[in-house]
Design an enzyme around this catalytic site. Structure first.
Site, mmCIF file in Angstrom:
data_model
loop_
_atom_site.group_PDB
_atom_site.id
_atom_site.type_symbol
_atom_site.label_atom_id
_atom_site.label_comp_id
_atom_site.label_asym_id
_atom_site.label_seq_id
_atom_site.Cartn_x
_atom_site.Cartn_y
_atom_site.Cartn_z
ATOM 1 N N TYR A 119 0.806 -1.206 0.000
ATOM 2 C CA TYR A 119 0.000 0.000 0.000
ATOM 3 C C TYR A 119 0.849 1.270 0.000
ATOM 4 O O TYR A 119 0.315 2.376 0.109
ATOM 5 C CB TYR A 119 -0.932 0.014 1.216
ATOM 6 C CG TYR A 119 -2.079 -0.970 1.128
ATOM 7 C CD1 TYR A 119 -2.144 -1.914 0.115
ATOM 8 C CD2 TYR A 119 -3.105 -0.969 2.065
ATOM 9 C CE1 TYR A 119 -3.177 -2.823 0.039
ATOM 10 C CE2 TYR A 119 -4.149 -1.871 1.996
ATOM 11 C CZ TYR A 119 -4.183 -2.796 0.987
ATOM 12 O OH TYR A 119 -5.219 -3.698 0.903
ATOM 13 N N LYS A 166 4.292 -14.138 5.404
ATOM 14 C CA LYS A 166 4.478 -15.070 4.286
ATOM 15 C C LYS A 166 5.978 -15.132 3.969
ATOM 16 O O LYS A 166 6.405 -15.021 2.814
ATOM 17 C CB LYS A 166 3.657 -14.607 3.074
ATOM 18 C CG LYS A 166 3.533 -15.631 1.960
ATOM 19 C CD LYS A 166 2.768 -16.880 2.359
ATOM 20 C CE LYS A 166 2.625 -17.827 1.156
ATOM 21 N NZ LYS A 166 2.086 -19.137 1.550
ATOM 22 N N ASP A 215 -1.724 -17.493 4.890
ATOM 23 C CA ASP A 215 -2.731 -18.303 4.210
ATOM 24 C C ASP A 215 -3.238 -19.420 5.115
ATOM 25 O O ASP A 215 -4.438 -19.690 5.178
ATOM 26 C CB ASP A 215 -2.194 -18.856 2.888
ATOM 27 C CG ASP A 215 -0.800 -19.457 2.996
ATOM 28 O OD1 ASP A 215 -0.166 -19.338 4.064
ATOM 29 O OD2 ASP A 215 -0.327 -20.039 1.999
ATOM 30 N N ASP A 239 -5.545 -6.263 6.106
ATOM 31 C CA ASP A 239 -6.746 -5.848 5.398
ATOM 32 C C ASP A 239 -7.596 -7.063 5.034
ATOM 33 O O ASP A 239 -8.805 -7.106 5.283
ATOM 34 C CB ASP A 239 -6.349 -5.070 4.141
ATOM 35 C CG ASP A 239 -7.480 -4.230 3.573
ATOM 36 O OD1 ASP A 239 -8.576 -4.216 4.166
ATOM 37 O OD2 ASP A 239 -7.259 -3.569 2.543
ATOM 38 N N ASP A 243 -11.211 -8.684 7.087
ATOM 39 C CA ASP A 243 -12.471 -8.838 6.356
ATOM 40 C C ASP A 243 -12.963 -10.282 6.401
ATOM 41 O O ASP A 243 -14.163 -10.541 6.512
ATOM 42 C CB ASP A 243 -12.294 -8.396 4.903
ATOM 43 C CG ASP A 243 -12.447 -6.895 4.720
ATOM 44 O OD1 ASP A 243 -12.315 -6.169 5.725
ATOM 45 O OD2 ASP A 243 -12.684 -6.451 3.593
#
Length: 342
Positions: A119, A166, A215, A239, A243
Site C-alpha cells: 500500500y 508469508k 494463508d 486488510d 475482512d
C-alpha cells in the site's frame, strides 16, 4: 475547551451512518464538530477527491470520524491516514449476543501496519502489458507496529499474540518483518525479567507470541477463532484477514476501526460505501458507532466509550436490527434505540 473532531461523511452509506454516530457522540460527550468532505462526489464537483482543506483540517483536529469513499477510496483514505500520522490500523472483531454469528466464540483484534507494504503505492508500467508493484518493509515500521501490538494485547487483556507473515515466499520483506518482531519481543522480555515481573506479566509484555503463515492462518481463523487474541499483520494481510474474520461474527456492518498515530487518529467503519444500499435508509450504523467509541477512547473519554458499547450491545441483543442482521429496521430506528439507552 472541547476536543475538536473533524467529520468527513464521504460517499454512499457514509452519509447516513456518520450522522448517526454524531448523534451518539453528542449524547455522551462535549465535543466540537467540524465538517468537511471528500470522495467521489467531491471529485466530480471539484476535480479532486480529497481537497487540501480537508487534509489540513484532519491534521489539525484531535480526531477524525470518516464514513466511506467509493471509487476514490485510495485517493482519500490513504492520504487521510497520512494526515493524522497514523502508523497502526486496529480492527477489533467480536461476536455479540443476539447476532447470528458463524463463530460466536470470536473475540480478537487485528493490528495492522498502516504505512508501507504494497500500500506504499509504488507502481509503474515497465512497458506495454507489464506493470510492477514495489513492496516496502522497513525495520523501523516493523518494530513500531510490534511494540504497538504487544501493548494493545496487554492493555486489552488478550493473552494470545500471533504474527501473520508469508516469509516462506517473501523472504527478504516478511523475513525482516519477523526479525523485527522477534527483536522487540526479546527486548521486552529482558526488560520484564530485569524488573522482576512474573511469567504472566512477561507474556503480556511481549515475551511470548506465535507466528503463522497468513494463508494457513486464514483457514485456522475460520476453524478455531477462539485460539487467537491479537494478530499483528503487515498491511495487505491485515486488510484481507480482518475482512475474512468479519464473516465469523455477522458481517462488515459490525466492524469498527481506528487508524492511530502518536497523537492523532482517524476512525472509520470497515464496510466501505456500500453503493447497493446507499440512500435506502437501511445501512447498519453499528460499525460507525463503535468506531466513534474508539474515537472516545482516543480522547481519553473511556467512561463515555464504555457507555456507547453497552448501549450498542443492548440494541444488538434486543433489537431493532437492520436488514443485514435479519431485521427490518431503518438506520434511524437503530440510532434512536442506541441513543434512548444512553
Amino acid at each position: 475547551m472541547a476536543e475538536s473532531v473533524l467529520v468527513v461523511p464521504g460517499d454512499g452509506v457514509g452519509r447516513e451512518v456518520v450522522p448517526a454516530a454524531i448523534e451518539v457522540l453528542e449524547a455522551v460527550a462535549d465535543l466540537e464538530f467540524v465538517e468537511a468532505d471528500a470522495g467521489d462526489r467531491v471529485k466530480r464537483e471539484t476535480g479532486e477527491a480529497l481537497p487540501e482543506e480537508t487534509y489540513e483540517l484532519a491534521a489539525a483536529a484531535d480526531a477524525t470520524l470518516f464514513g466511506a469513499a467509493g471509487e476514490t477510496a485510495a485517493d482519500v483514505v490513504l492520504p487521510l491516514r497520512e494526515a493524522v500520522d497514523s502508523f497502526a490500523n486496529v480492527r477489533p472483531v467480536r461476536a455479540y449476543p443476539g447476532v447470528d454469528a458463524l463463530r460466536p466464540e470470536t473475540d480478537l483484534a487485528f493490528v495492522r501496519e498502516n504505512t508501507e507494504g504494497v500500500y506504499a503505492g509504488i507502481e509503474s508500467e515497465v512497458t506495454d502489458g507489464v506493470t510492477t508493484l514495489t513492496r516496502v518493509v522497513t525495520e523501523k515500521a516493523s518494530r513500531r507496529i510490534a511494540e504497538f501490538g504487544f501493548d494493545y494485547a496487554a492493555d486489552n487483556g488478550y493473552d494470545e499474540v500471533t504474527v501473520a507473515h508469508k516469509a516462506n515466499v517473501m523472504r527478504a520483506t516478511d523475513g525482516q518483518f519477523l526479525d523485527s518482531v522477534a527483536t522487540v519481543a526479546e527486548e521486552r522480555a529482558e526488560r520484564s525479567d530485569a524488573n522482576g515481573a512474573s511469567s504472566d506479566a512477561a507474556r503480556a509484555a511481549g515475551a511470548d507470541y506465535e507466528s503463522a503463515l497468513m494463508d494457513a492462518l486464514a483457514t485456522d481463523l475460520v476453524m478455531r477463532p477462539e485460539e487467537y487474541g491479537v494478530v499483528i499483520c503487515p498491511n495487505l494481510a491485515g486488510d484481507v484477514l480482518s475482512d475474512l474474520a468479519a464473516g465469523l461474527v455477522g458481517g462488515l456492518g459490525l466492524l469498527p476501526s481506528a487508524n492511530v498515530g502518536a497523537g492523532n487518529g482517524l476512525f472509520e467503519p470497515v464496510h466501505g460505501s456500500a453503493p447497493d444500499i446507499a440512500g435506502e435508509g437501511v445501512a447498519n450504523p453499528t460499525a460507525t458507532v463503535l468506531s466513534a467509541a474508539m474515537l472516545l477512547e482516543h480522547l481519553d473519554e473511556t467512561a463515555a466509550a464504555a457507555r456507547v458499547r453497552t448501549a450498542v450491545e443492548g440494541v444488538l441483543a434486543d433489537g431493532p436490527r437492520t436488514p443485514d442482521l435479519g431485521g427490518d429496521a431503518s438506520t434511524t430506528a437503530v440510532t434512536d434505540a442506541i441513543v434512548a439507552r444512553l
